[in-house]
Design an enzyme around this catalytic site. Structure first.
Site, PDB file in Angstrom:
ATOM      1  N   ASP A   1     -41.501  10.750 -26.194  1.00 37.55           N
ATOM      2  CA  ASP A   1     -40.693  10.997 -27.675  1.00 37.55           C
ATOM      3  C   ASP A   1     -38.978  10.803 -28.350  1.00 37.55           C
ATOM      4  O   ASP A   1     -38.468  10.200 -27.894  1.00 37.55           O
ATOM      5  CB  ASP A   1     -40.822  12.259 -27.818  1.00 37.55           C
ATOM      6  CG  ASP A   1     -41.732  12.833 -29.051  1.00 37.55           C
ATOM      7  OD1 ASP A   1     -43.039  12.308 -28.780  1.00 37.55           O
ATOM      8  OD2 ASP A   1     -41.052  14.295 -30.436  1.00 37.55           O
TER       9      ASP A   1
ATOM     10  N   ASP B   1     -34.352  17.533 -16.243  1.00 38.19           N
ATOM     11  CA  ASP B   1     -33.415  17.552 -17.221  1.00 38.19           C
ATOM     12  C   ASP B   1     -32.183  16.541 -16.976  1.00 38.19           C
ATOM     13  O   ASP B   1     -31.728  15.304 -18.266  1.00 38.19           O
ATOM     14  CB  ASP B   1     -32.104  18.686 -17.020  1.00 38.19           C
ATOM     15  CG  ASP B   1     -32.210  18.954 -15.506  1.00 38.19           C
ATOM     16  OD1 ASP B   1     -32.969  18.205 -14.888  1.00 38.19           O
ATOM     17  OD2 ASP B   1     -30.871  20.409 -14.912  1.00 38.19           O
TER      18      ASP B   1
ATOM     19  N   LYS C   1     -39.066  18.671 -11.055  1.00 40.62           N
ATOM     20  CA  LYS C   1     -38.003  19.601 -11.266  1.00 40.62           C
ATOM     21  C   LYS C   1     -38.052  21.241 -10.199  1.00 40.62           C
ATOM     22  O   LYS C   1     -38.640  21.880 -10.158  1.00 40.62           O
ATOM     23  CB  LYS C   1     -38.978  20.690 -12.613  1.00 40.62           C
ATOM     24  CG  LYS C   1     -37.692  21.783 -13.114  1.00 40.62           C
ATOM     25  CD  LYS C   1     -36.062  21.088 -13.201  1.00 40.62           C
ATOM     26  CE  LYS C   1     -34.612  22.059 -13.619  1.00 40.62           C
ATOM     27  NZ  LYS C   1     -33.702  21.986 -13.716  1.00 40.62           N
TER      28      LYS C   1
ATOM     29  N   TYR D   1     -51.086  21.632 -19.107  1.00 40.07           N
ATOM     30  CA  TYR D   1     -51.797  21.934 -19.876  1.00 40.07           C
ATOM     31  C   TYR D   1     -52.727  21.790 -19.404  1.00 40.07           C
ATOM     32  O   TYR D   1     -53.849  21.504 -20.101  1.00 40.07           O
ATOM     33  CB  TYR D   1     -51.634  20.009 -20.664  1.00 40.07           C
ATOM     34  CG  TYR D   1     -50.751  19.831 -21.408  1.00 40.07           C
ATOM     35  CD1 TYR D   1     -49.594  20.003 -21.720  1.00 40.07           C
ATOM     36  CD2 TYR D   1     -51.226  19.258 -22.442  1.00 40.07           C
ATOM     37  CE1 TYR D   1     -48.633  19.379 -22.268  1.00 40.07           C
ATOM     38  CE2 TYR D   1     -49.955  18.733 -23.313  1.00 40.07           C
ATOM     39  CZ  TYR D   1     -49.178  19.202 -23.630  1.00 40.07           C
ATOM     40  OH  TYR D   1     -48.342  18.176 -24.349  1.00 40.07           O
TER      41      TYR D   1
ATOM     42  N   ASP E   1     -44.973  14.454 -21.462  1.00 42.59           N
ATOM     43  CA  ASP E   1     -44.662  14.409 -23.165  1.00 42.59           C
ATOM     44  C   ASP E   1     -43.488  14.327 -24.605  1.00 42.59           C
ATOM     45  O   ASP E   1     -43.307  13.640 -24.908  1.00 42.59           O
ATOM     46  CB  ASP E   1     -45.589  15.459 -23.942  1.00 42.59           C
ATOM     47  CG  ASP E   1     -45.716  15.976 -24.793  1.00 42.59           C
ATOM     48  OD1 ASP E   1     -45.689  15.141 -25.959  1.00 42.59           O
ATOM     49  OD2 ASP E   1     -45.519  17.320 -25.714  1.00 42.59           O
TER      50      ASP E   1
HETATM   51  C1  IPM Z   1     -49.021  13.564 -27.357  1.00 43.98           C
HETATM   52  C2  IPM Z   1     -48.963  15.249 -28.660  1.00 43.98           C
HETATM   53  C3  IPM Z   1     -50.154  15.731 -28.149  1.00 43.98           C
HETATM   54  C4  IPM Z   1     -49.068  15.966 -26.490  1.00 43.98           C
HETATM   55  C5  IPM Z   1     -50.199  17.728 -29.135  1.00 43.98           C
HETATM   56  C6  IPM Z   1     -49.993  16.832 -30.626  1.00 43.98           C
HETATM   57  C7  IPM Z   1     -51.161  18.394 -27.987  1.00 43.98           C
HETATM   58  O1  IPM Z   1     -47.654  15.700 -28.886  1.00 43.98           O
HETATM   59  O2  IPM Z   1     -50.315  12.949 -27.820  1.00 43.98           O
HETATM   60  O3  IPM Z   1     -47.449  13.469 -27.456  1.00 43.98           O
HETATM   61  O4  IPM Z   1     -48.835  16.889 -26.045  1.00 43.98           O
HETATM   62  O5  IPM Z   1     -49.954  15.839 -25.785  1.00 43.98           O
HETATM   63 MN    MN Z   2     -46.085  14.698 -27.969  1.00 42.81          MN
END
Ligand code: IPM
Ligand code: MN
Ligand code: NAD
Length: 354
Positions: free
Chosen positions: A250, A222, A189, A137, A246
């Site tokens: 999720d 992975d 990785k 990032y 990130d």
């Molecule tokens: C998160 C989000 C952000 C990230 C996006 C919206 C830029 O997905 O905070 O998880 O990738 O950091």
């Molecule tokens: Mn995210």
């Protein structure tokens, strides 16, 4: 009376709905615990962009500097490209205030079903520690031959020894404090990315020497993604680069029930700048404006904010009340299989506050 100055940025979509729900809970717990949260509403958002041509005013970072914490809903609008909205608001705040530790707990609460079969309440209890200021990032790069057929885009990851070491050290300190499985899992990785991830591995090897009592594991990303599904209960603290953290957070969110429960903190552990607290989820345009968003991720992010402000008892009271609502099962949002609306769920959480 203890008084904390909070910058409140509701943002877009369901951010506008979960913010008031969470503030209602934080205000109620503050009254019970004898302190005050003084919010300043900052309307920075996609709507602000439509009105002013930018996501936040020039000088926004200086404005934020004076606050004790930043409480953020979500950012993102279907009519604006995400690189405009997020690079205009959320990401610059993380970088400007050197909020290098993005911590994302994932707990399978009682009363919540994991999409994975046979998972007992409490069996999943991990913390994803995501590097939050560099890596993939870093936003270094550009376009060459812009808009021509031969266009080239260059996006360079930046990994520094300082950046890797400090986030890895943070993860070990957390594993020590959490008193969980006392395990730190490092994600890389390095089989394919032979520079950045190799530096990360070397930093991990150095830092772990200082924590002989903490067990370690190293996984390729992975395989880690697979193991987050196959054996999520085996993880304690997981430390990863910006992008890997990130994505993995999720997965940790969904295996513990829903992204609607996933809280996060963007911390400057050295406390030179305000830290920022926000749910992991986005603005969810598919359900925005209907009053059905799950406010619990936002509320739990508020609990993390209270903890950071030194109001640990109040933070624990909020988390406890959320747990009560979930285990009672009477007021559950749609993403957890219920029918309760955002405000109704906040009401239920308030009724369990001590
Ligand atoms: C998160 C989000 C952000 C990230 C996006 C919206 C830029 O997905 O905070 O998880 O990738 O950091
Ligand atoms: Mn995210
Ligand atoms: P999202 O998290 O907004 O939504 C993903 C799915 O989860 C959707 O089906 C949504 O309805 C559901 N969901 C999310 N939060 C929920 C909640 N609290 N209650 C019930 N259901 C919930 O991710 P997306 O769809 O990929 O992104 C939408 C927008 O949000 C994009 O513009 C994206 O860039 C942005 N985004 C912002 C942030 C942030 O501000 N921190 C984080 C992620 C995505």
């Amino acid at each position: 009376m203890r008084n904390y100055k909070i910058a409140s940025i509701a943002g877009d979509g369901i951010g506008l709905e979960v913010m008031p729900a969470a503030r209602r809970i934080l205000d109620a717990v503050a009254r019970k615990h004898g302190f005050v949260l003084t919010y300043t509403d900052l309307p920075w958002s996609s709507q602000y962009y439509f009105d002013h041509g930018r996501m936040m005013p020039a000088g926004a970072i200086d404005t934020l500097r004076g606050f004790d914490a930043i409480f953020l809903g979500a950012v993102g609008h279907p009519d604006l490209p995400d690189h405009i909205t997020l690079n205009g608001l959320l990401l610059p705040i993380r970088r400007a205030f050197d909020q290098y530790a993005n911590i994302r707990p994932a707990v399978l609460f009682e009363g919540v079903d994991s999409p994975l079969k046979g998972k007992a309440p409490g069996s999943i209890d991990m913390m994803v520690v995501r590097e939050n200021t560099e890596g993939e990032y870093a936003q270094v790069g550009g376009f060459v031959h812009h808009a021509h057929p031969g266009e080239v885009a260059i996006q360079t990851s930046v990994f520094t020894r300082m950046g890797c070491e400090r986030i890895i050290r943070f993860a070990f300190e957390l594993a020590r404090k959490r008193n969980g499985r006392r395990l730190v899992t490092s994600i890389t990785k390095s089989n394919a990315q032979g520079f950045s991830m190799v530096l990360w591995d070397r930093c991990f090897a150095t830092v772990r020497e200082q924590y002989p009592e903490i067990e370690t594991e190293s996984l390729l990303v992975d395989a880690a993604a697979m193991n987050f599904v196959r054996r999520p209960e085996s993880f304690d603290v997981v430390v990863a680069s910006n992008l890997f953290g990130d994505i993995l957070s999720d997965i940790s969110a969904i295996v513990s029930g829903s992204i609607g429960l996933a809280a996060s903190a963007n911390l400057d552990p050295e406390r030179r700048y305000p830290s920022m607290f926000e749910p992991v989820h986005g603005s969810a345009p598919d359900i925005a404006g209907r009053g059905i968003a799950n406010p619990l991720a936002m509320i739990l992010s508020g609990a993390m904010m209270l903890d950071h402000l030194g109001e640990a008892a109040a933070g624990a009271a909020v988390t406890h009340a959320v747990r009560q609502v979930l285990s009672a099962g009477q007021f559950l949002p749609g993403d957890l299989g219920g029918r309760a609306g955002t405000a109704e769920i906040a009401e239920a959480v308030a009724s369990f506050l001590s």
